[in-house]
Design a protein around this motif. Sequence first.
Motif, PDB file in Angstrom:
ATOM      1  N   ARG A  23     -50.021 -56.147 -53.966  1.00 44.69           N
ATOM      2  CA  ARG A  23     -51.270 -56.594 -54.575  1.00 44.69           C
ATOM      3  C   ARG A  23     -51.299 -58.120 -54.607  1.00 44.69           C
ATOM      4  NH1 ARG A  23     -52.505 -52.859 -59.819  1.00 44.69           N
ATOM      5  NH2 ARG A  23     -53.311 -51.119 -58.644  1.00 44.69           N
ATOM      6  N   PRO A  24     -51.546 -58.762 -53.460  1.00 49.86           N
ATOM      7  CA  PRO A  24     -51.566 -60.225 -53.427  1.00 49.86           C
ATOM      8  C   PRO A  24     -52.749 -60.780 -54.219  1.00 49.86           C
ATOM      9  CG  PRO A  24     -52.260 -59.329 -51.324  1.00 49.86           C
ATOM     10  CD  PRO A  24     -51.827 -58.164 -52.161  1.00 49.86           C
ATOM     11  N   GLY A  25     -52.620 -62.026 -54.635  1.00 54.98           N
ATOM     12  CA  GLY A  25     -53.699 -62.706 -55.341  1.00 54.98           C
ATOM     13  C   GLY A  25     -54.434 -63.651 -54.417  1.00 54.98           C
ATOM     14  N   ARG A  26     -55.548 -64.158 -54.883  1.00 55.60           N
ATOM     15  CA  ARG A  26     -56.311 -65.147 -54.107  1.00 55.60           C
ATOM     16  C   ARG A  26     -55.757 -66.527 -54.404  1.00 55.60           C
ATOM     17  NH1 ARG A  26     -61.536 -63.305 -51.915  1.00 55.60           N
ATOM     18  NH2 ARG A  26     -61.949 -65.517 -51.694  1.00 55.60           N
ATOM     19  N   LEU A  27     -55.608 -67.336 -53.362  1.00 50.50           N
ATOM     20  CA  LEU A  27     -55.051 -68.669 -53.477  1.00 50.50           C
ATOM     21  C   LEU A  27     -56.150 -69.684 -53.811  1.00 50.50           C
ATOM     22  CD1 LEU A  27     -52.600 -70.563 -53.128  1.00 50.50           C
ATOM     23  CD2 LEU A  27     -53.234 -70.735 -50.711  1.00 50.50           C
ATOM     24  N   HIS A  28     -55.934 -70.412 -54.909  1.00 48.24           N
ATOM     25  CA  HIS A  28     -56.824 -71.496 -55.316  1.00 48.24           C
ATOM     26  C   HIS A  28     -56.025 -72.792 -55.285  1.00 48.24           C
ATOM     27  CE1 HIS A  28     -58.987 -68.042 -56.842  1.00 48.24           C
ATOM     28  NE2 HIS A  28     -60.040 -68.811 -57.051  1.00 48.24           N
ATOM     29  N   VAL A  29     -56.661 -73.898 -54.896  1.00 48.95           N
ATOM     30  CA  VAL A  29     -55.979 -75.187 -54.825  1.00 48.95           C
ATOM     31  C   VAL A  29     -56.896 -76.263 -55.389  1.00 48.95           C
ATOM     32  CG1 VAL A  29     -55.894 -74.583 -52.378  1.00 48.95           C
ATOM     33  CG2 VAL A  29     -55.820 -76.885 -52.942  1.00 48.95           C
ATOM     34  N   ARG A  30     -56.273 -77.296 -55.958  1.00 46.04           N
ATOM     35  CA  ARG A  30     -57.045 -78.469 -56.379  1.00 46.04           C
ATOM     36  C   ARG A  30     -56.157 -79.701 -56.278  1.00 46.04           C
ATOM     37  NH1 ARG A  30     -58.054 -78.162 -62.910  1.00 46.04           N
ATOM     38  NH2 ARG A  30     -55.861 -78.118 -63.496  1.00 46.04           N
ATOM     39  N   GLY A  31     -56.781 -80.844 -56.127  1.00 48.19           N
ATOM     40  CA  GLY A  31     -56.058 -82.102 -56.006  1.00 48.19           C
ATOM     41  C   GLY A  31     -56.789 -83.052 -55.083  1.00 48.19           C
ATOM     42  N   ALA A  32     -56.181 -84.206 -54.888  1.00 50.77           N
ATOM     43  CA  ALA A  32     -56.805 -85.268 -54.096  1.00 50.77           C
ATOM     44  C   ALA A  32     -56.965 -84.897 -52.623  1.00 50.77           C
ATOM     45  CB  ALA A  32     -55.985 -86.547 -54.218  1.00 50.77           C
ATOM     46  N   THR A  33     -56.176 -83.938 -52.137  1.00 52.35           N
ATOM     47  CA  THR A  33     -56.243 -83.585 -50.714  1.00 52.35           C
ATOM     48  C   THR A  33     -57.231 -82.458 -50.416  1.00 52.35           C
ATOM     49  OG1 THR A  33     -54.418 -82.031 -50.977  1.00 52.35           O
ATOM     50  CG2 THR A  33     -53.856 -84.288 -50.338  1.00 52.35           C
ATOM     51  N   VAL A  34     -57.879 -81.932 -51.447  1.00 50.60           N
ATOM     52  CA  VAL A  34     -58.829 -80.833 -51.266  1.00 50.60           C
ATOM     53  C   VAL A  34     -60.164 -81.401 -50.782  1.00 50.60           C
ATOM     54  CG1 VAL A  34     -60.071 -78.971 -52.441  1.00 50.60           C
ATOM     55  CG2 VAL A  34     -57.702 -79.456 -53.029  1.00 50.60           C
ATOM     56  N   CYS A  35     -60.820 -80.671 -49.905  1.00 48.40           N
ATOM     57  CA  CYS A  35     -62.091 -81.131 -49.338  1.00 48.40           C
ATOM     58  C   CYS A  35     -63.101 -81.460 -50.436  1.00 48.40           C
ATOM     59  CB  CYS A  35     -62.659 -80.077 -48.402  1.00 48.40           C
ATOM     60  SG  CYS A  35     -63.046 -78.515 -49.196  1.00 48.40           S
ATOM     61  N   LEU A  36     -63.967 -82.405 -50.155  1.00 47.39           N
ATOM     62  CA  LEU A  36     -64.966 -82.820 -51.141  1.00 47.39           C
ATOM     63  C   LEU A  36     -66.115 -81.829 -51.255  1.00 47.39           C
ATOM     64  CD1 LEU A  36     -65.152 -86.626 -50.338  1.00 47.39           C
ATOM     65  CD2 LEU A  36     -63.946 -85.503 -52.212  1.00 47.39           C
ATOM     66  N   ALA A  37     -66.452 -81.177 -50.142  1.00 52.83           N
ATOM     67  CA  ALA A  37     -67.564 -80.233 -50.149  1.00 52.83           C
ATOM     68  C   ALA A  37     -67.433 -79.273 -48.974  1.00 52.83           C
ATOM     69  CB  ALA A  37     -68.895 -80.967 -50.068  1.00 52.83           C
ATOM     70  N   THR A  38     -68.083 -78.130 -49.105  1.00 51.13           N
ATOM     71  CA  THR A  38     -68.132 -77.160 -48.014  1.00 51.13           C
ATOM     72  C   THR A  38     -69.597 -76.808 -47.748  1.00 51.13           C
ATOM     73  OG1 THR A  38     -67.942 -75.264 -49.513  1.00 51.13           O
ATOM     74  CG2 THR A  38     -65.896 -76.149 -48.615  1.00 51.13           C
ATOM     75  N   VAL A  39     -69.855 -76.367 -46.536  1.00 53.18           N
ATOM     76  CA  VAL A  39     -71.198 -75.942 -46.164  1.00 53.18           C
ATOM     77  C   VAL A  39     -71.120 -74.478 -45.769  1.00 53.18           C
ATOM     78  CG1 VAL A  39     -73.105 -76.288 -44.557  1.00 53.18           C
ATOM     79  CG2 VAL A  39     -71.794 -78.249 -45.356  1.00 53.18           C
ATOM     80  N   GLY A  40     -71.949 -73.643 -46.398  1.00 53.13           N
ATOM     81  CA  GLY A  40     -71.962 -72.218 -46.101  1.00 53.13           C
ATOM     82  C   GLY A  40     -72.296 -71.956 -44.644  1.00 53.13           C
ATOM     83  N   ARG A  41     -71.502 -71.101 -44.011  1.00 51.44           N
ATOM     84  CA  ARG A  41     -71.690 -70.808 -42.590  1.00 51.44           C
ATOM     85  C   ARG A  41     -73.062 -70.214 -42.306  1.00 51.44           C
ATOM     86  NH1 ARG A  41     -68.352 -66.022 -39.998  1.00 51.44           N
ATOM     87  NH2 ARG A  41     -69.732 -64.993 -41.434  1.00 51.44           N
ATOM     88  N   ASP A  42     -73.475 -69.258 -43.123  1.00 51.63           N
ATOM     89  CA  ASP A  42     -74.742 -68.574 -42.868  1.00 51.63           C
ATOM     90  C   ASP A  42     -75.928 -69.218 -43.565  1.00 51.63           C
ATOM     91  OD1 ASP A  42     -73.412 -66.668 -41.277  1.00 51.63           O
ATOM     92  OD2 ASP A  42     -72.919 -65.473 -43.044  1.00 51.63           O
TER      93      ASP A  42
END
Length: 75
Positions: A23-42
């Motif tokens: 039962r793996p968990g979902r990986l969450h990350v935060r910090g200075a190296t995390v992207c500033l923004a994402t754009v939804g593919r669809d």
Amino acid sequence: MSAGSPGSELDLRSGLGVITAERPGRLHVRGATVCLATVGRDTGELTVPADHDDGWYDTGDLAMPATPTASAACS
């Protein structure tokens, strides 16, 4: 948990209880190296991770602790 660049934080989350190989968990990350923004593919919708969930970014990856004795936070 920590790994990667200094100042990066990792968190494993699961709504199903204890995180294991079965039962793996979902990986969450935060910090200075995390992207500033994402754009939804669809949708083309712009999402700024720092504006949501206290800056935690859900990578969409499934993961488990590296060792059986390692603990993982469950949210």
